[in-house]
Motif scaffolding. Sequence first.
Motif, PDB file in Angstrom:
ATOM      1  N   ALA A   1      -3.587  10.253  -6.751  1.00  0.00           N
ATOM      2  CA  ALA A   1      -4.156  10.015  -5.420  1.00  0.00           C
ATOM      3  C   ALA A   1      -4.623   8.564  -5.303  1.00  0.00           C
ATOM      4  CB  ALA A   1      -5.307  10.981  -5.159  1.00  0.00           C
ATOM      5  N   GLU A   2      -5.239   8.061  -6.360  1.00  0.00           N
ATOM      6  CA  GLU A   2      -5.708   6.669  -6.349  1.00  0.00           C
ATOM      7  C   GLU A   2      -4.521   5.713  -6.276  1.00  0.00           C
ATOM      8  OE1 GLU A   2      -8.107   3.654  -9.321  1.00  0.00           O
ATOM      9  OE2 GLU A   2      -8.651   5.788  -9.338  1.00  0.00           O
ATOM     10  N   LEU A   3      -3.474   5.997  -7.011  1.00  0.00           N
ATOM     11  CA  LEU A   3      -2.269   5.163  -6.982  1.00  0.00           C
ATOM     12  C   LEU A   3      -1.656   5.174  -5.585  1.00  0.00           C
ATOM     13  CD1 LEU A   3      -0.173   3.427  -8.461  1.00  0.00           C
ATOM     14  CD2 LEU A   3       0.972   5.544  -9.130  1.00  0.00           C
ATOM     15  N   LYS A   4      -1.608   6.356  -4.962  1.00  0.00           N
ATOM     16  CA  LYS A   4      -1.053   6.459  -3.608  1.00  0.00           C
ATOM     17  C   LYS A   4      -1.893   5.643  -2.626  1.00  0.00           C
ATOM     18  CE  LYS A   4       0.649   9.701  -0.166  1.00  0.00           C
ATOM     19  NZ  LYS A   4       1.313   8.659   0.531  1.00  0.00           N
ATOM     20  N   ARG A   5      -3.224   5.739  -2.739  1.00  0.00           N
ATOM     21  CA  ARG A   5      -4.100   4.946  -1.860  1.00  0.00           C
ATOM     22  C   ARG A   5      -3.860   3.458  -2.073  1.00  0.00           C
ATOM     23  NH1 ARG A   5      -7.835   8.815  -3.430  1.00  0.00           N
ATOM     24  NH2 ARG A   5      -8.731   7.399  -4.996  1.00  0.00           N
ATOM     25  N   HIS A   6      -3.709   3.059  -3.316  1.00  0.00           N
ATOM     26  CA  HIS A   6      -3.459   1.653  -3.630  1.00  0.00           C
ATOM     27  C   HIS A   6      -2.118   1.206  -3.036  1.00  0.00           C
ATOM     28  CE1 HIS A   6      -3.552  -2.114  -5.784  1.00  0.00           C
ATOM     29  NE2 HIS A   6      -2.375  -1.844  -6.341  1.00  0.00           N
ATOM     30  N   GLN A   7      -1.094   2.047  -3.205  1.00  0.00           N
ATOM     31  CA  GLN A   7       0.225   1.713  -2.665  1.00  0.00           C
ATOM     32  C   GLN A   7       0.196   1.642  -1.133  1.00  0.00           C
ATOM     33  OE1 GLN A   7       2.639   4.788  -4.436  1.00  0.00           O
ATOM     34  NE2 GLN A   7       3.215   3.502  -6.179  1.00  0.00           N
ATOM     35  N   ASP A   8      -0.534   2.591  -0.521  1.00  0.00           N
ATOM     36  CA  ASP A   8      -0.648   2.597   0.944  1.00  0.00           C
ATOM     37  C   ASP A   8      -1.374   1.342   1.445  1.00  0.00           C
ATOM     38  OD1 ASP A   8       0.658   5.014   1.019  1.00  0.00           O
ATOM     39  OD2 ASP A   8      -1.153   6.210   1.373  1.00  0.00           O
ATOM     40  N   SER A   9      -2.428   0.946   0.729  1.00  0.00           N
ATOM     41  CA  SER A   9      -3.171  -0.238   1.168  1.00  0.00           C
ATOM     42  C   SER A   9      -2.338  -1.496   0.943  1.00  0.00           C
ATOM     43  CB  SER A   9      -4.524  -0.347   0.459  1.00  0.00           C
ATOM     44  OG  SER A   9      -4.356  -0.631  -0.908  1.00  0.00           O
ATOM     45  N   THR A  10      -1.547  -1.521  -0.129  1.00  0.00           N
ATOM     46  CA  THR A  10      -0.678  -2.652  -0.389  1.00  0.00           C
ATOM     47  C   THR A  10       0.433  -2.723   0.639  1.00  0.00           C
ATOM     48  OG1 THR A  10      -1.121  -2.420  -2.754  1.00  0.00           O
ATOM     49  CG2 THR A  10       0.766  -3.768  -2.135  1.00  0.00           C
ATOM     50  N   THR A  11       0.988  -1.581   1.029  1.00  0.00           N
ATOM     51  CA  THR A  11       2.065  -1.524   2.013  1.00  0.00           C
ATOM     52  C   THR A  11       1.555  -1.914   3.394  1.00  0.00           C
ATOM     53  OG1 THR A  11       3.063   0.283   0.769  1.00  0.00           O
ATOM     54  CG2 THR A  11       3.847  -0.039   2.997  1.00  0.00           C
ATOM     55  N   SER A  12       0.347  -1.499   3.725  1.00  0.00           N
ATOM     56  CA  SER A  12      -0.193  -1.818   5.053  1.00  0.00           C
ATOM     57  C   SER A  12      -0.552  -3.310   5.172  1.00  0.00           C
ATOM     58  CB  SER A  12      -1.428  -0.943   5.355  1.00  0.00           C
ATOM     59  OG  SER A  12      -2.465  -1.255   4.468  1.00  0.00           O
ATOM     60  N   HIS A  13      -0.792  -3.988   4.046  1.00  0.00           N
ATOM     61  CA  HIS A  13      -1.084  -5.407   4.070  1.00  0.00           C
ATOM     62  C   HIS A  13       0.186  -6.254   4.154  1.00  0.00           C
ATOM     63  CE1 HIS A  13      -5.078  -4.212   2.271  1.00  0.00           C
ATOM     64  NE2 HIS A  13      -5.410  -4.893   3.357  1.00  0.00           N
ATOM     65  N   ASN A  14       1.308  -5.665   3.913  1.00  0.00           N
ATOM     66  CA  ASN A  14       2.563  -6.431   3.951  1.00  0.00           C
ATOM     67  C   ASN A  14       3.205  -6.357   5.265  1.00  0.00           C
ATOM     68  OD1 ASN A  14       2.383  -7.283   1.313  1.00  0.00           O
ATOM     69  ND2 ASN A  14       3.640  -5.611   0.541  1.00  0.00           N
TER      70      ASN A  14
END
Length: 107
Positions: free
Chosen positions: A94-107
């Motif tokens: 879940a933490e990895l998914k949140r990190h990936q989502d936040s990274t994707t939304s910043h790009n």
Amino acid sequence: MIDLIKKTLLTGVGLAVMTKDKVEELGRDLVSQAKLSESEGREFVDNLVKQSDTARNEFETRINAVVKKTIEGLNLVHKDEIAGLQARVDDLAAELKRHQDSTTSHN
């Protein structure tokens, strides 16, 4: 004679694994063969049933201890440990998914 038979039964595993009905049947047979009075016979059968229950409980306790020791000796993972690890994996996923989502939304 009856004391010898009683002691033999009570010291062995046989009485521990007999069903209550079988113990009572055996007791009645022994009472009949020993020609005991009705009250002596009833007391003997009741005592035999109690001794059987005690022997069964002691036998189960010993078997459980041996099984537990054997399982511990196998060094197996307990299901609670697996559940704990699964929970940690779920949290990390879940933490990895949140990190990936936040990274994707910043790009």
